[in-house]
Structure formats: structure tokens, C-alpha cells
Design a protein around this motif. Structure first.
Motif, PDB file in Angstrom:
ATOM      1  N   GLU A 195     -53.638 -23.161  33.318  1.00 47.85           N
ATOM      2  CA  GLU A 195     -53.713 -23.248  31.862  1.00 47.85           C
ATOM      3  C   GLU A 195     -52.494 -23.999  31.320  1.00 47.85           C
ATOM      4  O   GLU A 195     -51.351 -23.637  31.618  1.00 47.85           O
ATOM      5  CB  GLU A 195     -53.778 -21.855  31.228  1.00 47.85           C
ATOM      6  CG  GLU A 195     -53.898 -21.899  29.714  1.00 47.85           C
ATOM      7  CD  GLU A 195     -54.017 -20.526  29.094  1.00 47.85           C
ATOM      8  OE1 GLU A 195     -53.231 -20.220  28.180  1.00 47.85           O
ATOM      9  OE2 GLU A 195     -54.878 -19.746  29.546  1.00 47.85           O
TER      10      GLU A 195
ATOM     11  N   ARG B  43     -57.779 -25.183  30.034  1.00 46.70           N
ATOM     12  CA  ARG B  43     -57.862 -24.488  31.313  1.00 46.70           C
ATOM     13  C   ARG B  43     -58.675 -25.275  32.330  1.00 46.70           C
ATOM     14  O   ARG B  43     -59.550 -26.068  31.972  1.00 46.70           O
ATOM     15  CB  ARG B  43     -58.489 -23.096  31.146  1.00 46.70           C
ATOM     16  CG  ARG B  43     -57.598 -22.071  30.473  1.00 46.70           C
ATOM     17  CD  ARG B  43     -58.244 -20.695  30.530  1.00 46.70           C
ATOM     18  NE  ARG B  43     -57.362 -19.656  30.006  1.00 46.70           N
ATOM     19  CZ  ARG B  43     -57.607 -18.373  30.066  1.00 46.70           C
ATOM     20  NH1 ARG B  43     -58.743 -17.944  30.635  1.00 46.70           N
ATOM     21  NH2 ARG B  43     -56.756 -17.484  29.562  1.00 46.70           N
TER      22      ARG B  43
ATOM     23  N   ILE C 212     -54.271 -16.267  36.398  1.00 46.52           N
ATOM     24  CA  ILE C 212     -54.056 -17.435  35.547  1.00 46.52           C
ATOM     25  C   ILE C 212     -52.608 -17.873  35.685  1.00 46.52           C
ATOM     26  O   ILE C 212     -51.683 -17.065  35.541  1.00 46.52           O
ATOM     27  CB  ILE C 212     -54.373 -17.112  34.075  1.00 46.52           C
ATOM     28  CG1 ILE C 212     -55.835 -16.692  33.932  1.00 46.52           C
ATOM     29  CG2 ILE C 212     -54.075 -18.323  33.185  1.00 46.52           C
ATOM     30  CD1 ILE C 212     -56.175 -16.162  32.546  1.00 46.52           C
TER      31      ILE C 212
ATOM     32  N   ARG D 218     -49.922 -20.341  34.051  1.00 46.02           N
ATOM     33  CA  ARG D 218     -49.764 -21.033  32.772  1.00 46.02           C
ATOM     34  C   ARG D 218     -48.449 -21.798  32.748  1.00 46.02           C
ATOM     35  O   ARG D 218     -47.381 -21.235  33.021  1.00 46.02           O
ATOM     36  CB  ARG D 218     -49.802 -20.023  31.622  1.00 46.02           C
ATOM     37  CG  ARG D 218     -49.745 -20.618  30.232  1.00 46.02           C
ATOM     38  CD  ARG D 218     -49.837 -19.513  29.192  1.00 46.02           C
ATOM     39  NE  ARG D 218     -51.119 -18.788  29.280  1.00 46.02           N
ATOM     40  CZ  ARG D 218     -51.258 -17.579  29.807  1.00 46.02           C
ATOM     41  NH1 ARG D 218     -50.198 -16.930  30.272  1.00 46.02           N
ATOM     42  NH2 ARG D 218     -52.441 -16.989  29.852  1.00 46.02           N
TER      43      ARG D 218
END
Length: 210
Positions: free
Chosen positions: A153, A159, A171, A173
Motif C-alpha cells: 500500500e 494497493r 499489509i 505500507r
């Protein structure tokens, strides 16, 4: 920024950084110094016979012997060979931009981030977009040995699922540059993680890289 210009710019930036650090500085490539890393880059582009050993463990001994021999060359010559890029007879000559953009960027950061107090470089939007493409490509081939789904992300919320497995999801990021480095197996990154601690640890310990 296209592949060719990114590979070229990172190549020149890497040489400038290596010139500043000198041949004995640490890198993020295990126990390699900058001299060892420089020899790797030169051999990779100039010794066709060593290419299989980069990816095939049974042939790695020959590749390492040639690299170690190259490391004995004068530092200035190693840097000059990196700066000039693959010669016309090298298989990498015609695909420099495609094959070397990620290589030069990651190894530049291997030198930069081995120093205490490193900070991410400010990169323009077009460069981050190119690195986002590469991060997704490398991410799809990396993170081996885990059944966790891995999602990248960007800070703007964009994403990409780079590894689709079971219902467990982690996830990652961060800026594309940071995600690319993580996908290549580097831990000196600015990446935030979302997911159960055990799943995050499993992703971090997985077979990252190509």
C-alpha cells in the motif's frame, strides 16, 4: 522517468556515493564491503561465465572466485567500470534499463543505509511510480515459503496484492522505494505493517528477493 534513465541515474549516484564512502565501508549485503559490492557489479556485467552462478547455487563457487579476484583490482578502476556500464559485448548492454534499474537502486541503498543515521532519499513522483512498478514485480516473485497474502500500500492508499494465498493477510505500507527494498529482502526500510504479529514475522522471514 523511464527504465533507461533510472538505471543510468542510479548507476552514477551509486558511484558518487561509493567514492565518498571509500572501498572499506560496510553494506547491507552481508559481510561485503563496498569493494566487494563493486566487484560483484563489475563481474555481473563483464564476465558472462559467472552469470549462472548468481542464481544457481551449484555454480556459485566459480562466480565467487571471479568476484574475489576482481575485488583485488584498484578501487578507481572498479568504479570506472561501474560508471561506464555494461560493454557492448555484454548480454546486459541492450537491456541495461530493464535489467539494471532495480539492481542499481537497491545496491545504492545497500551502501547508503549501512551507515548509521541514514534517511530515505527524497525522490520525485515519477521515480516513485517506476519503483512502484518494480516493487510489484519483485513482490510477486518474492515472499516465498509463506501462505500469507501480502498487500503493498502506497501512502496515498493505492494497493496491490503481490502474493495471494490464504485468508491470512499482511499489509505493508510505505513509499514504493521502501516496498521495493523490503521485497528484495532488506530490513533497513521505513515500512509500516498491518496484520497479526505472527503473520508479520512470517512474511519478514520468508524468501524475499528474486
Amino acid at each position: 522517468m523511464g527504465r533507461v534513465s533510472l538505471a543510468r541515474d542510479e548507476r552514477h549516484a551509486l558511484v558518487r556515493t561509493m567514492t565518498q564512502t571509500g572501498p572499506d565501508a560496510p553494506t547491507l549485503c552481508g559481510d561485503w564491503t563496498t569493494r566487494d559490492l563493486a566487484a560483484h557489479l563489475v563481474v555481473r556485467e563483464r564476465r558472462i561465465d559467472t552469470m549462472p552462478g548468481i542464481v544457481l547455487p551449484p555454480l556459485a563457487g566459480h562466480t565467487e572466485r571471479v568476484r574475489a579476484g576482481a575485488a583485488d583490482r584498484p578501487w578507481e578502476q572498479l568504479l570506472a567500470d561501474i560508471e561506464s556500464g555494461p560493454p557492448v559485448w555484454s548480454p546486459l548492454y541492450l537491456v541495461d534499463g530493464l535489467a539494471n534499474a532495480a539492481e542499481m537502486f537497491v545496491h545504492h541503498e545497500d551502501v547508503r543505509r549501512a551507515a548509521p543515521g541514514w534517511e530515505p532519499r527524497p525522490l520525485d513522483a515519477s521515480t516513485q511510480d517506476r519503483l512502484w512498478q518494480m516493487a510489484r514485480q519483485i513482490g510477486r516473485r518474492g515472499y516465498r515459503g509463506t501462505d500469507v497474502t501480502v498487500v503493498f500500500e502506497r501512502p496515498d492508499g493505492t494497493r496491490a496484492t503481490v502474493r495471494r494465498r490464504g485468508p491470512r493477510t499482511v499489509i505493508l505500507r510505505g513509499e514504493p522505494a521502501e516496498l521495493l527494498l523490503h521485497a528484495f529482502g532488506r530490513d533497513e526500510v521505513r515500512v509500516e505493517t498491518t496484520g497479526p504479529a505472527a503473520d508479520v514475522a512470517e512474511v519478514a522471514a520468508s524468501g524475499r528477493g528474486v
